[in-house]
Design a protein around this motif. Sequence first.
Motif, short mmCIF file in Angstrom:
data_model
loop_
_atom_site.label_atom_id
_atom_site.label_comp_id
_atom_site.label_asym_id
_atom_site.label_seq_id
_atom_site.Cartn_x
_atom_site.Cartn_y
_atom_site.Cartn_z
N GLU A 78 16.67 55.73 31.77
CA GLU A 78 17.72 56.74 31.64
C GLU A 78 19.09 56.11 31.44
O GLU A 78 19.88 56.57 30.62
N ALA A 79 19.39 55.03 32.16
CA ALA A 79 20.68 54.36 32.02
C ALA A 79 20.85 53.78 30.63
O ALA A 79 21.94 53.87 30.02
N SER A 80 19.79 53.19 30.09
CA SER A 80 19.86 52.58 28.75
C SER A 80 20.04 53.64 27.67
O SER A 80 20.87 53.50 26.77
N ILE A 81 19.27 54.70 27.76
CA ILE A 81 19.37 55.77 26.77
C ILE A 81 20.72 56.49 26.90
O ILE A 81 21.30 56.93 25.91
N ASP A 82 21.23 56.59 28.12
CA ASP A 82 22.51 57.26 28.34
C ASP A 82 23.63 56.57 27.56
O ASP A 82 24.52 57.23 27.01
N MET A 83 23.59 55.24 27.50
CA MET A 83 24.62 54.51 26.76
C MET A 83 24.57 54.87 25.27
O MET A 83 25.61 55.12 24.64
N LEU A 84 23.37 54.93 24.70
CA LEU A 84 23.24 55.29 23.29
C LEU A 84 23.63 56.75 23.05
O LEU A 84 24.27 57.07 22.05
N ALA A 85 23.26 57.63 23.98
CA ALA A 85 23.59 59.05 23.82
C ALA A 85 25.10 59.28 23.86
O ALA A 85 25.64 60.08 23.09
N LYS A 86 25.79 58.57 24.73
CA LYS A 86 27.25 58.70 24.81
C LYS A 86 27.91 58.28 23.51
O LYS A 86 28.80 58.96 22.98
N GLU A 87 27.47 57.14 22.98
CA GLU A 87 28.07 56.63 21.74
C GLU A 87 27.72 57.54 20.56
O GLU A 87 28.56 57.78 19.69
N TYR A 88 26.50 58.07 20.54
CA TYR A 88 26.12 58.99 19.46
C TYR A 88 27.00 60.24 19.50
O TYR A 88 27.46 60.73 18.46
N ASN A 89 27.27 60.73 20.69
CA ASN A 89 28.03 61.97 20.84
C ASN A 89 29.46 61.84 20.31
O ASN A 89 30.09 62.83 19.94
N LYS A 90 29.98 60.60 20.27
CA LYS A 90 31.36 60.39 19.83
C LYS A 90 31.48 60.24 18.31
O LYS A 90 32.59 60.18 17.79
N ARG B 11 22.71 53.68 13.32
CA ARG B 11 24.03 53.05 13.19
C ARG B 11 24.64 52.77 14.55
O ARG B 11 25.24 51.71 14.78
N VAL B 12 24.49 53.71 15.47
CA VAL B 12 25.02 53.54 16.82
C VAL B 12 24.32 52.37 17.51
O VAL B 12 24.96 51.53 18.17
N TYR B 13 23.02 52.29 17.34
CA TYR B 13 22.24 51.21 17.96
C TYR B 13 22.65 49.84 17.41
O TYR B 13 22.84 48.87 18.15
N GLU B 14 22.82 49.76 16.09
CA GLU B 14 23.21 48.50 15.47
C GLU B 14 24.62 48.07 15.92
O GLU B 14 24.88 46.89 16.16
N ALA B 15 25.52 49.05 16.03
CA ALA B 15 26.88 48.73 16.49
C ALA B 15 26.86 48.23 17.93
O ALA B 15 27.60 47.30 18.29
N ALA B 16 26.00 48.81 18.75
CA ALA B 16 25.89 48.37 20.14
C ALA B 16 25.36 46.95 20.22
O ALA B 16 25.80 46.15 21.07
N GLN B 17 24.43 46.60 19.34
CA GLN B 17 23.90 45.24 19.33
C GLN B 17 24.95 44.23 18.90
O GLN B 17 25.06 43.14 19.47
N GLU B 18 25.75 44.60 17.90
CA GLU B 18 26.79 43.70 17.41
C GLU B 18 27.89 43.50 18.44
O GLU B 18 28.49 42.43 18.53
N GLN B 19 28.15 44.55 19.21
CA GLN B 19 29.24 44.50 20.17
C GLN B 19 28.93 43.54 21.30
O GLN B 19 29.80 42.82 21.79
N GLY B 20 27.68 43.52 21.73
CA GLY B 20 27.28 42.61 22.79
C GLY B 20 27.97 42.93 24.10
O GLY B 20 28.38 44.05 24.37
N ASP B 21 28.15 41.92 24.91
CA ASP B 21 28.75 42.07 26.23
C ASP B 21 30.26 42.08 26.11
O ASP B 21 30.86 41.07 25.75
N PRO B 22 30.93 43.22 26.42
CA PRO B 22 32.38 43.28 26.28
C PRO B 22 33.12 42.36 27.23
O PRO B 22 34.27 42.01 27.00
N THR B 23 32.46 41.94 28.31
CA THR B 23 33.15 41.09 29.28
C THR B 23 33.25 39.65 28.83
O THR B 23 33.97 38.86 29.43
N SER B 24 32.52 39.28 27.77
CA SER B 24 32.52 37.89 27.33
C SER B 24 33.62 37.59 26.33
O SER B 24 33.78 36.47 25.91
N ARG B 25 34.36 38.60 25.91
CA ARG B 25 35.40 38.39 24.92
C ARG B 25 36.65 37.76 25.53
O ARG B 25 36.86 37.77 26.73
#
Length: 542
Positions: free
Chosen positions: A44-56, A71-85
């Motif tokens: 549920e937590a994993s799908i929730d992240m994709l659902a939130k991004e899809y909704n936007k 497209r949302v899934y691919e963007a999430a993969q490219e983004q990776g971990d935001p804390t590592s930037r």
Amino acid sequence: MANQARQRAIIKVFRKYSHSLGPDALEFLERVLDDHDIADEDVEASIDMLAKEYNKQDDAKMKVTLSVLQRVYEAAQEQGDPTSRHRDVLDPDSHIHLINAFDMPCWHWSTERGTFEQHPGVLTASGSADSRVACIRDRHHIIKQCILRNEHFAPSTLPSHDRERLVTLRSTKQLLGRFGERFLLLGMLRTTKEGNLCIEDADGTVVLDFGKLDEPGDGLFTEGSFALVEGLYTEDSTLEIIAIGQPPCEPRDISRSIYGHIDFLGKGSTSLLEDAQHTIRIREDLSDLHLFFLSDVWLDHPQTLPGLEQLFKNCVDNSFIPKIIVLCGNFSSRSISQGSGSEVQLYQEKFDALADLIARHPLIARTTHFVLVPGPGDICANSILPRRPILSTFFTRLKSKVPKLHLGSNPCRIKFFNQEIVIFREDTMARMLRNVRGVKPNVETNDLKKFLVQTILDQAHLSPLANNIQPVSSDYDHALRLYPLPTCIVLADKYDRYKLTYSGCHVFNPGSFIGNNYSFSAYKPAEMNSEECILDVQSDEE
């Protein structure tokens, strides 16, 4: 977890955001979970992240489109971990915004589009007949759409035993001719001309019969508040109440995931990803940042200015400088909203004395933001809610000596990064108790505090009372709205101090500054929690 159970979990998450899934999208999401070896408890937590991004997404449709989802899934993969930037140094001052009630954009609920639309016209202090109706309808529709998203009301798209436990919301027009049947209604409590309590929705009214009700649910039920009532419709055209309760509160993250693109505060909307990044940065980089909240700062009381002097001295001596100090009224121990000339002159002199006191502590005067919020007895341009800031003519010296002075309305809001802090100075507990029409018997003080907070948040409004009890400017009723749920609410009240967290929203009352001790509250954004503080002048300890 069996495939069917996984499917139910996936559909449940997307249904929360008012989306339905076709076989192709459902199969794609199952494949994503398998490719990443997502454990059953994390589905549920994993799908929730994709659902939130899809909704936007601008091209997101109610029935999920596979191409957009990919497209949302691919963007999430490219983004990776935001804390590592790479991270820049945070400047908290650039992320502090005071939003007065009269500066907030007005958003109305559109029943045709099923979302919010910005009011196109000019708002006036007096309001209009249309706006008086619209503000009540907005409150009703906002609460209703939250209820219909609640898991106890939203049916699953797959066969399930959960359907047997679902509750169906009805309208008063569906009561006609159906004597002896059981109904659940949502509506506003009000009193008829005959003095009977009834419930009113968009389609009509029905008188309530409380004769067989043992006790109401948790909360304070007042005239002007919305309630869920369940009962039997009788041949006398009344509803024989079986149960009555507050509407369920929707957590902030759910509301933001659906309406995150709407700028409710007028300071720019942020994405959920940005919110998550800000939360991490505040926790890691601003862990020692505090906001002080003081209420009933009676400047004419002989103990107030010495108490503030000691507070500022302790802060400087301990290198503990608050980023924001919010001073709430009343700023006089006696109401002077219609005071004599000498009382007004004394009022002016006390603000000048406050300016001189702050100036004696240059570090605080230079770096701390001061926010002044009027109380019910202060001199404002209007007497109904929301109240305008105290007249600026009283702050000439304060403005010259305190560069970061902000004059707030009542209520007002502070936007700090992704956090929204609502500040409301009103004797809310006393007013609610004077006008309560239903509450559990033998309620203790701690329960009353909990019931007050629950009622305010469940109603998604700072003043869930009839307009003849607490007048509110209908054009600015949205400024008292608590949707999406804020991060923190300061219910400054002369009632006993308290703090508690309900549905993820932290609520506290700092209490009166003057008393046996100097009491106030310190809010810590890194923890989204507050601490009750007492200043002991004699021992110089805080």
